[in-house]
Design an enzyme around this catalytic site. Structure first.
Site, PDB file in Angstrom:
ATOM      1  N   GLY A   1       0.776  -1.233   0.000  1.00 31.54           N
ATOM      2  CA  GLY A   1       0.000   0.000   0.000  1.00 31.54           C
ATOM      3  C   GLY A   1       0.806   1.281   0.000  1.00 31.54           C
ATOM      4  N   TYR A   2       2.120   1.219   0.130  1.00 30.80           N
ATOM      5  CA  TYR A   2       2.914   2.445   0.222  1.00 30.80           C
ATOM      6  C   TYR A   2       2.906   3.190  -1.113  1.00 30.80           C
ATOM      7  CZ  TYR A   2       4.937   0.944   4.711  1.00 30.80           C
ATOM      8  OH  TYR A   2       5.122   0.567   6.018  1.00 30.80           O
ATOM      9  N   GLY A   3       2.489   4.447  -1.044  1.00 31.14           N
ATOM     10  CA  GLY A   3       2.478   5.275  -2.245  1.00 31.14           C
ATOM     11  C   GLY A   3       1.542   4.765  -3.315  1.00 31.14           C
ATOM     12  N   GLY A   4       0.498   4.013  -2.902  1.00 32.61           N
ATOM     13  CA  GLY A   4      -0.417   3.462  -3.900  1.00 32.61           C
ATOM     14  C   GLY A   4       0.260   2.470  -4.828  1.00 32.61           C
ATOM     15  N   GLY A   5       1.344   1.880  -4.367  1.00 30.53           N
ATOM     16  CA  GLY A   5       2.101   0.927  -5.184  1.00 30.53           C
ATOM     17  C   GLY A   5       3.395   1.496  -5.724  1.00 30.53           C
TER      18      GLY A   5
END
Length: 313
Positions: free
Chosen positions: A52-56
């Site tokens: 989930g970090y940075g929307g991928g």
């Protein structure tokens, strides 16, 4: 950089980890690449990311920078937290976990990760189902080791017992731990040492408050000044942590180092800790933290910091 074993496993990692939560957001692609290069040049081997970090974006950037050649890098990624209609969603069901693992592997450009962890405790999903996903990833070779994140003592122990029944070890638990957030020590420090999993503390600088940067106000470039991270960063800012912040500052002045290095060294050397996660957003911030490798806190300073922060344990 000196190394440690990850819990009771045979995996050796650097005793500092590089976090990627801001990559693709507040950290540009250029800065992210410079962060990884500087970390590796300093001897760092452990890199922490998540689906989930940075929307991928974090995983995609990490995969691009590593380019398939990562023999000297240990990658930890996590699944179970995503976004739906802009809201944070916890879903550690087998379907969601394995779908996110497949996506993570594609982004990272690899057929396996070194450690794959359940990113949160999911009250809506039977733990046996989450564990089944971890076991499947381990047995299929898509994860060399498995772990959990943000699990308190009994949750980690219960997960570990279910994994052990399948012959799979629990390698780590990634939790918040700092001088202004010591609750994880109540159960997890003893559990980690007794049961054999390593602790990867995130926000070892107390979401920035232990650097002293909020003593005189809120800097315009800080997390507390941003719309998306103000709530996250503001938890430890206030009268309840003021005494700890000042004590860290006093210790730093006596040692001739920055408050950030004192706070980071304290976490690094807590019982059960394998490696604190450095959440530096810029190469300049990382450069200010890496000298912690040469800092060993005197016992009297550790005792004083333990005492002044005891109410936060």
């Amino acid at each position: 950089m000196r190394t440690r074993r990850l819990g009771a496993t045979g995996l050796t990692v650097s005793r500092l980890a590089l976090g990627t939560m801001t990559w693709g957001g507040r950290t540009s692609a250029e800065d992210a690449e410079d962060l990884l290069t500087a970390f590796r040049d300093a001897g760092g081997t452990l890199v922490d990311t998540a689906h989930g970090y940075g929307g991928g974006s974090a995983e995609e950037l990490l995969g691009r920078f590593l380019g398939g050649g990562r023999d000297d890098v240990v990658v930890v990624t996590k699944a179970g937290i995503g976004a739906r209609s802009g809201d944070r969603v916890v879903d550690c069901s087998r379907r969601a976990m394995l779908h996110q693992l497949d996506t993570s592997l594609r982004r990272l450009g690899t057929d396996h990760v070194d450690v794959w962890a359940a990113h949160a405790w999911d009250d809506a999903t039977p733990l046996e189902e989450t564990v089944a996903a971890l076991v499947h990833a381990w047995r299929s070779g898509r994860a060399r080791y498995v772990g959990v994140s943000n699990h308190v003592g009994w949750q980690a122990a219960r997960t570990m017992s279910l994994l052990a029944a399948e012959g799979v070890p629990l390698a780590l638990d990634s939790v918040e731990l700092s001088l202004v957030e010591r609750r994880a020590e109540r159960e997890l420090a003893d559990a980690a040492r007794s049961l054999g999993f390593g602790l990867l503390p995130w926000s070892p600088l107390g979401r920035g408050v232990l650097t002293g940067r909020y003593r005189g106000g809120v800097p315009a470039d800080s997390r507390l000044a941003s719309d998306d991270l103000a709530r996250f960063a503001g938890r430890h800012v206030g009268d309840h942590t003021r005494g700890v912040v000042e004590s860290v500052r006093t210790a730093a002045e006596g040692l001739g180092v920055s408050p950030a290095l004192v706070a980071l060294a304290w976490v690094r050397d807590r019982p059960g800790v394998t490696a604190p996660v450095l959440g530096a957003r810029t190469p300049r911030q990382l450069a200010q933290l890496l000298p912690v490798e040469d800092l060993e806190l005197p016992a009297q300073i550790v005792e004083a910091l333990d005492e002044v922060s005891s109410d936060l344990a």
